[in-house]
Design a protein around this motif. Structure first.
Motif, PDB file in Angstrom:
ATOM      1  N   PRO A  53       0.821  -1.214   0.000  1.00 48.26           N
ATOM      2  CA  PRO A  53       0.000   0.000   0.000  1.00 48.26           C
ATOM      3  C   PRO A  53       0.857   1.266   0.000  1.00 48.26           C
ATOM      4  O   PRO A  53       1.808   1.386   0.772  1.00 48.26           O
ATOM      5  CB  PRO A  53      -0.814  -0.123   1.291  1.00 48.26           C
ATOM      6  N   GLY A  54       0.516   2.200  -0.877  1.00 48.49           N
ATOM      7  CA  GLY A  54       1.233   3.464  -0.955  1.00 48.49           C
ATOM      8  C   GLY A  54       2.399   3.485  -1.919  1.00 48.49           C
ATOM      9  O   GLY A  54       2.928   4.559  -2.230  1.00 48.49           O
ATOM     10  N   MET A  55       2.815   2.327  -2.407  1.00 48.26           N
ATOM     11  CA  MET A  55       3.969   2.290  -3.309  1.00 48.26           C
ATOM     12  C   MET A  55       3.628   2.926  -4.655  1.00 48.26           C
ATOM     13  O   MET A  55       2.518   2.797  -5.166  1.00 48.26           O
ATOM     14  CB  MET A  55       4.453   0.856  -3.512  1.00 48.26           C
ATOM     15  N   LEU A  56       4.618   3.581  -5.238  1.00 48.93           N
ATOM     16  CA  LEU A  56       4.470   4.189  -6.557  1.00 48.93           C
ATOM     17  C   LEU A  56       4.489   3.090  -7.612  1.00 48.93           C
ATOM     18  O   LEU A  56       5.455   2.331  -7.716  1.00 48.93           O
ATOM     19  CB  LEU A  56       5.592   5.188  -6.805  1.00 48.93           C
ATOM     20  N   VAL A  57       3.431   3.017  -8.412  1.00 51.16           N
ATOM     21  CA  VAL A  57       3.313   1.991  -9.446  1.00 51.16           C
ATOM     22  C   VAL A  57       3.623   2.562 -10.821  1.00 51.16           C
ATOM     23  O   VAL A  57       4.221   1.902 -11.666  1.00 51.16           O
ATOM     24  CB  VAL A  57       1.900   1.369  -9.435  1.00 51.16           C
TER      25      VAL A  57
END
Length: 319
Positions: free
Chosen positions: A131-135
């Motif tokens: 959750p929250g990671m840059l994709v």
């Protein structure tokens, strides 16, 4: 879009190309030059300023980035992505849950070929995210792009990016012990599995430790739900592929005491048309065995992060 130097008197309504430090004031690049800005430039004795002027149909950077991001992720909730606010021509796409990256690689590449000013960067396909990671990131490089190019990019990349969330919230583990085994070895095995599950948001709820014998393993497996696998499971005690959950359950028990038919298993896969076998994890021992059994079958080691990325890229290119 037209780009070049003009006198301040002709710059009204244009976009400032470069930041400028004026007495008592700073004009950041990308600023829209209005009457107050023009006056400040004149009072500072600036004779010429580099600006960008939009052509008919051009779309400014923030609006363009937002439109492309919303085309890539038209419905954020099922795509498990959060679309960030546009700023300086950039929109970031963040994961809202644990899972793996799903994307249409051909569409992403096509988006990046539409116009030099339109760019899209993403993580590798099937990369694990939290959750929250840059994709992914949409970036409009100039101050505006032609509307026709933007429309083409939006149509090409529509729905191309998502996160496949982890569906299961809990898991169980069956560990077997041989007589005289050190307790620390069992604990180490549990800890390794629990760490991997936790990274995906999965709770290890039940752990069974049983003697390494068939009857105990069968009793433990009776409490486990086994779903139909997406691809056949090649059991090395039967040397053929299986998809029936009840049969797979039985074969798992048979593996406790049965002989490993590795040679026959490799030969069966080669006979089914398998042309490449991947060894997942550290080492090359199994790959060497495969080459001795079926020389026509290629082998590949997939253990390091770079090898995983290369393997995923290869699968997508072949799809």
């Amino acid at each position: 879009m037209r780009f070049g130097p003009v006198p301040p008197a002709e710059a009204r309504g244009a976009i400032l190309a470069h930041s400028m430090a004026l007495p008592g004031r700073h004009l950041p690049k990308g600023s829209r030059l209005g009457p107050a800005e023009i006056t400040a430039l004149r009072e500072a004795g600036i004779a010429e300023v580099t600006v960008a002027r939009l052509d008919p149909g051009d779309v400014v950077e923030d609006a363009a980035a937002a439109r492309l991001a919303n085309a890539l992720v038209p419905d954020p909730e099922p795509a498990a992505l959060r679309i960030g606010r546009a700023a300086r021509g950039r929109v970031n796409l963040h994961a809202v849950c644990a899972g793996v990256v799903g994307l249409d690689l051909a569409a992403v590449q096509a988006v990046n070929r539409v116009d030099p000013g339109i760019t899209l960067a993403t993580l590798a396909p099937l990369g694990r995210v939290l959750p929250g990671m840059l994709v992914g990131t949409v970036k409009i490089l100039p101050y505006a792009v032609p509307g026709a190019a933007l429309e083409a990019a939006c149509a090409t990349g529509r729905g191309a990016l998502r996160v496949h969330p982890v569906r299961r919230r809990s898991a169980g583990l069956i560990l077997s012990e041989v007589p005289g085994q050190k307790p620390a070895l069992t604990g180490k095995g549990r800890s390794a599995v629990e760490t991997r599950l936790s990274a995906l948001g999965i709770t290890l709820e039940a752990v069974r430790v049983v003697p390494h014998e068939a009857r105990a393993m069968a009793a433990a497996l009776e409490e486990v739900e086994i779903e139909v696998p997406l691809v056949p499971v090649v059991a090395n005690v039967r040397a053929c592929g299986e998809t029936d959950p009840a049969t797979i359950r039985t074969l798992l028990v048979d593996q406790v005491t049965g002989a490993v038919r590795w040679r026959e298993s490799v030969a069966w896969m080669a006979g089914q048309g398998v042309s490449e076998i991947w060894e997942i994890g550290a080492g090359k021992a199994l790959s060497g065995m495969v080459k001795r059994i079926a020389r026509e079958v290629a082998t590949r080691q997939v253990g390091t992060p770079d090898e995983v990325t290369a393997a995923v890229d290869g699968m997508n290119a072949a799809a």
